[in-house]
Write a protein that holds these residues in place. Structure first.
Motif, PDB file in Angstrom:
ATOM      1  N   GLY A 345       8.095  13.950  -6.992  1.00  0.00           N
ATOM      2  CA  GLY A 345       8.968  12.806  -6.742  1.00  0.00           C
ATOM      3  C   GLY A 345       8.154  11.525  -6.744  1.00  0.00           C
ATOM      4  O   GLY A 345       7.043  11.479  -7.277  1.00  0.00           O
ATOM      5  N   TYR A 346       8.702  10.483  -6.132  1.00  0.00           N
ATOM      6  CA  TYR A 346       8.010   9.196  -6.058  1.00  0.00           C
ATOM      7  C   TYR A 346       8.240   8.616  -4.664  1.00  0.00           C
ATOM      8  O   TYR A 346       9.083   9.101  -3.897  1.00  0.00           O
ATOM      9  CB  TYR A 346       8.530   8.246  -7.148  1.00  0.00           C
ATOM     10  N   VAL A 347       7.476   7.563  -4.356  1.00  0.00           N
ATOM     11  CA  VAL A 347       7.572   6.953  -3.027  1.00  0.00           C
ATOM     12  C   VAL A 347       8.325   5.642  -3.143  1.00  0.00           C
ATOM     13  O   VAL A 347       8.040   4.820  -4.024  1.00  0.00           O
ATOM     14  CB  VAL A 347       6.151   6.731  -2.454  1.00  0.00           C
ATOM     15  N   THR A 348       9.282   5.440  -2.246  1.00  0.00           N
ATOM     16  CA  THR A 348      10.091   4.215  -2.311  1.00  0.00           C
ATOM     17  C   THR A 348      10.551   3.809  -0.903  1.00  0.00           C
ATOM     18  O   THR A 348      10.104   4.393   0.084  1.00  0.00           O
ATOM     19  CB  THR A 348      11.283   4.423  -3.278  1.00  0.00           C
ATOM     20  N   ASN A 349      11.409   2.812  -0.835  1.00  0.00           N
ATOM     21  CA  ASN A 349      11.899   2.218   0.427  1.00  0.00           C
ATOM     22  C   ASN A 349      10.807   1.443   1.162  1.00  0.00           C
ATOM     23  O   ASN A 349      10.580   1.629   2.350  1.00  0.00           O
ATOM     24  CB  ASN A 349      12.510   3.278   1.361  1.00  0.00           C
ATOM     25  N   PHE A 350      10.163   0.545   0.426  1.00  0.00           N
ATOM     26  CA  PHE A 350       9.212  -0.382   1.054  1.00  0.00           C
ATOM     27  C   PHE A 350      10.064  -1.542   1.601  1.00  0.00           C
ATOM     28  O   PHE A 350      10.233  -2.566   0.930  1.00  0.00           O
ATOM     29  CB  PHE A 350       8.233  -0.919   0.000  1.00  0.00           C
ATOM     30  N   ASP A 351      10.636  -1.385   2.774  1.00  0.00           N
ATOM     31  CA  ASP A 351      11.622  -2.360   3.239  1.00  0.00           C
ATOM     32  C   ASP A 351      11.043  -3.434   4.156  1.00  0.00           C
ATOM     33  O   ASP A 351      11.477  -4.575   4.123  1.00  0.00           O
ATOM     34  CB  ASP A 351      12.744  -1.636   4.001  1.00  0.00           C
ATOM     35  N   ASN A 352      10.056  -3.046   4.973  1.00  0.00           N
ATOM     36  CA  ASN A 352       9.549  -3.969   5.991  1.00  0.00           C
ATOM     37  C   ASN A 352       8.082  -4.281   5.742  1.00  0.00           C
ATOM     38  O   ASN A 352       7.379  -3.510   5.076  1.00  0.00           O
ATOM     39  CB  ASN A 352       9.686  -3.327   7.380  1.00  0.00           C
ATOM     40  N   ARG A 422      -4.118   1.334  -1.414  1.00  0.00           N
ATOM     41  CA  ARG A 422      -2.851   1.120  -0.697  1.00  0.00           C
ATOM     42  C   ARG A 422      -1.938   0.204  -1.485  1.00  0.00           C
ATOM     43  O   ARG A 422      -2.385  -0.802  -2.039  1.00  0.00           O
ATOM     44  CB  ARG A 422      -3.106   0.496   0.674  1.00  0.00           C
ATOM     45  N   ILE A 423      -0.683   0.556  -1.523  1.00  0.00           N
ATOM     46  CA  ILE A 423       0.325  -0.320  -2.127  1.00  0.00           C
ATOM     47  C   ILE A 423       1.308  -0.619  -0.996  1.00  0.00           C
ATOM     48  O   ILE A 423       1.902   0.312  -0.427  1.00  0.00           O
ATOM     49  CB  ILE A 423       1.015   0.371  -3.311  1.00  0.00           C
ATOM     50  N   LEU A 424       1.387  -1.906  -0.629  1.00  0.00           N
ATOM     51  CA  LEU A 424       2.188  -2.199   0.550  1.00  0.00           C
ATOM     52  C   LEU A 424       3.040  -3.439   0.401  1.00  0.00           C
ATOM     53  O   LEU A 424       2.740  -4.332  -0.393  1.00  0.00           O
ATOM     54  CB  LEU A 424       1.289  -2.302   1.792  1.00  0.00           C
ATOM     55  N   LYS A 425       4.099  -3.436   1.180  1.00  0.00           N
ATOM     56  CA  LYS A 425       4.956  -4.616   1.303  1.00  0.00           C
ATOM     57  C   LYS A 425       4.318  -5.421   2.424  1.00  0.00           C
ATOM     58  O   LYS A 425       4.192  -4.956   3.545  1.00  0.00           O
ATOM     59  CB  LYS A 425       6.359  -4.162   1.680  1.00  0.00           C
ATOM     60  N   ARG A 426       3.895  -6.664   2.107  1.00  0.00           N
ATOM     61  CA  ARG A 426       3.065  -7.354   3.077  1.00  0.00           C
ATOM     62  C   ARG A 426       3.824  -8.389   3.895  1.00  0.00           C
ATOM     63  O   ARG A 426       3.448  -8.724   4.981  1.00  0.00           O
ATOM     64  CB  ARG A 426       1.899  -8.014   2.353  1.00  0.00           C
ATOM     65  N   ASN A 427       4.887  -8.919   3.361  1.00  0.00           N
ATOM     66  CA  ASN A 427       5.594  -9.956   4.116  1.00  0.00           C
ATOM     67  C   ASN A 427       7.091  -9.852   3.830  1.00  0.00           C
ATOM     68  O   ASN A 427       7.559  -8.962   3.130  1.00  0.00           O
ATOM     69  CB  ASN A 427       5.063 -11.344   3.748  1.00  0.00           C
ATOM     70  N   PRO A 430      11.503 -11.860  -0.085  1.00  0.00           N
ATOM     71  CA  PRO A 430      12.467 -10.896  -0.641  1.00  0.00           C
ATOM     72  C   PRO A 430      12.095 -10.461  -2.056  1.00  0.00           C
ATOM     73  O   PRO A 430      11.622 -11.260  -2.857  1.00  0.00           O
ATOM     74  CB  PRO A 430      13.785 -11.663  -0.633  1.00  0.00           C
ATOM     75  N   SER A 431      12.264  -9.191  -2.318  1.00  0.00           N
ATOM     76  CA  SER A 431      12.048  -8.653  -3.657  1.00  0.00           C
ATOM     77  C   SER A 431      13.405  -8.468  -4.304  1.00  0.00           C
ATOM     78  O   SER A 431      14.369  -8.089  -3.628  1.00  0.00           O
ATOM     79  CB  SER A 431      11.398  -7.278  -3.544  1.00  0.00           C
TER      80      SER A 431
END
Ligand code: FUB
Length: 450
Positions: A345-352, A422-427, A430-431
């Motif tokens: 599968g894949y990784v998703t839901n980088f919401d916060n 690391r692949i991260l949502k940093r702030n 909005p995407s």
């Protein structure tokens, strides 16, 4: 003498060579296999030496490698680690792998927590590249160092193990979690010079047991073999087939496999380690027999298995493997909705902010790689930070992509040991789209290619 060692190391690291097979990471105790459902792919499972360790006490995990041409290899990363095995405390030493009743198994050894004695562990996966999930240790095996599993043509599984000048064998029960005690045999006396590391393969109806041994002269180990008509012997001692060689390690350990009609021997040396004899690297050479079925001694070669000037390995790290492969999934989920992903599968839901996936890349030395990320972002652009240790691509905008596609970030440098990507949502910026990370690839690049 120092000058000779220096010259030898210079040759092994600078001249083109196919040995050692893996030049980006320290590996030992190779277990080569071709699985029945895919005769085109060769798999090699290895233990792992930390850079500069020069002893075996701190070994913690295992890797899986695959190839279809013996030149271009994939390192599937860490497939099992001490921290994934509840009953163990240290010494992730030699292992073997098996395909049995539709599943892949890693049969390995670690020291039991609180007791400090070796146990033979069993871990399972649905796929050959792992990661593997520990199932516990094999009941009935005391001091189960250096296990090897052999499945005979009639489907019966056998386990061999050995340490400190002893070697044993037994038939395993069908769940591979215990031996049939009444079948256990001690093979020590039949295996002249045996020290540890048994490996059994079958050829033309005969069972060959190969093993590292110590002559009265003691270390370093040489490889010997014995032959039998039945899997549990009696074995007739034959000969030494890998003698002392320049740049060898104190230990040797390995196994054989038939791949595309040829027999290969995988073992290890210290050719990659700049003089540290116990920081090891996997080697491979052809294994030949004479007309009587005797193994023709192998002289470790620089050329290895093909005429290519060198092997090249790509680290392929599946995002969804997370903790089982030394990474982390922080507040993200594994999904399978967007089709075309590789692995599970894949990784998703980088919401916060700080939601992230991290992946572990283990390497031997400071070295360069072409860094690629496979992603999808079907609804629109998505911006994230990408960190390789301290090297960062801040606020990188992944373009909109309905399906999975690879982005090439160019050349990056990794440091010896563990590297975290690391692949991260940093702030809160909005995407437009929701990012899906499939895998990260690091393709080995050599200095003369830059
Ligand atoms: O790699 C650790 C230990 O060294 C193995 O278990 C032995 O066979 C020797 O290779």
């Amino acid at each position: 003498m120092k000058k000779i060692i220096g010259l030898f190391i210079c040759c092994t690291s600078l001249c083109f060579s196919q040995n050692p097979v893996f030049t980006h990471v320290f590996t030992a105790d190779p277990s080569p296999h071709v699985w029945p459902d895919d005769p085109n792919t060769l798999w090699v499972y290895t233990s792992h030496d930390e850079p500069g360790s020069n002893n075996h006490y701190g070994m913690t995990g295992y890797h899986a490698f695959s190839t279809t041409d013996l030149v271009n290899w994939t390192d599937h990363g860490r497939i099992l680690h001490l921290e994934n095995v509840q009953w163990a405390e240290s010494h992730a030493w030699a292992m073997d792998a098996a395909y049995y009743r539709g599943k892949y198994y890693l049969i390995y050894c670690m020291k039991e927590a609180g007791i400090g004695l070796f146990r033979t562990g069993v871990a399972r996966s649905d796929v050959p590249q792992g990661p593997f999930t520990d199932l516990g240790y094999v009941k009935g095996v005391e001091f189960g160092q250096d296990p090897a599993i052999f499945i005979d043509d009639d489907g019966k599984p056998y386990l061999y193990w050995g340490h400190d000048r002893q070697c044993f064998g037994a038939q395993l029960n069908d769940d591979l979690m215990s031996i049939k005690p009444e079948t256990q045999v001690e093979l020590t006396k039949q295996l002249t010079h045996v020290f540890e590391g048994p490996w059994v393969h079958k050829r033309k109806g005969k069972y060959y047991l190969t093993y590292p041994g110590l002559t009265p002269r003691r270390w370093p180990e040489k490889m010997f073999y014995a032959v039998a008509d039945k899997p549990l012997g009696p074995y007739e001692f034959k000969d030494c087939f890998i003698d002392d060689f320049e740049g060898q390690s104190g230990t040797n350990h390995g196994g054989t496999v038939t791949y595309k009609g040829k027999d290969l021997m995988f073992y290890h040396s210290a050719w990659l380690s700049d003089g540290l004899s116990e920081t090891r690297s996997v080697m491979a050479d052809y294994l030949n027999y004479d007309k009587e079925g005797n193994i023709i001694p192998i002289v470790p070669s620089k050329t290895g298995l093909t005429k290519a000037k060198r092997t090249r390995t790509t680290l392929h790290l599946e995002a969804e493997n997370g903790f089982a492969a030394g990474g982390k999934l922080y507040n993200v989920i594994v999904d399978t909705w967007i089709k075309g992903y590789s692995g599970k599968g894949y990784v998703t839901n980088f919401d916060n902010p700080y939601d992230h996936v991290s992946l572990l890349a283990q390497v031997a030395k400071t070295s360069k790689y072409r860094f690629k990320v496979r992603y999808a972002s079907p609804e629109g652009e998505s911006n994230h930070d990408i960190l390789i240790n301290s090297h960062q691509y801040r606020d990188f905008v992944f373009p909109k992509s309905e399906g999975f596609t690879e982005i090439d970030f160019g050349i990056v440098e990794l440091k010896p040991g563990d590297n975290l990507i690391r692949i991260l949502k940093r702030n809160w910026k909005p995407s437009k789209g929701q990012l899906a990370i499939d895998y990260v690839k690091l393709e080995q690049v050599f200095d003369d290619e830059l």
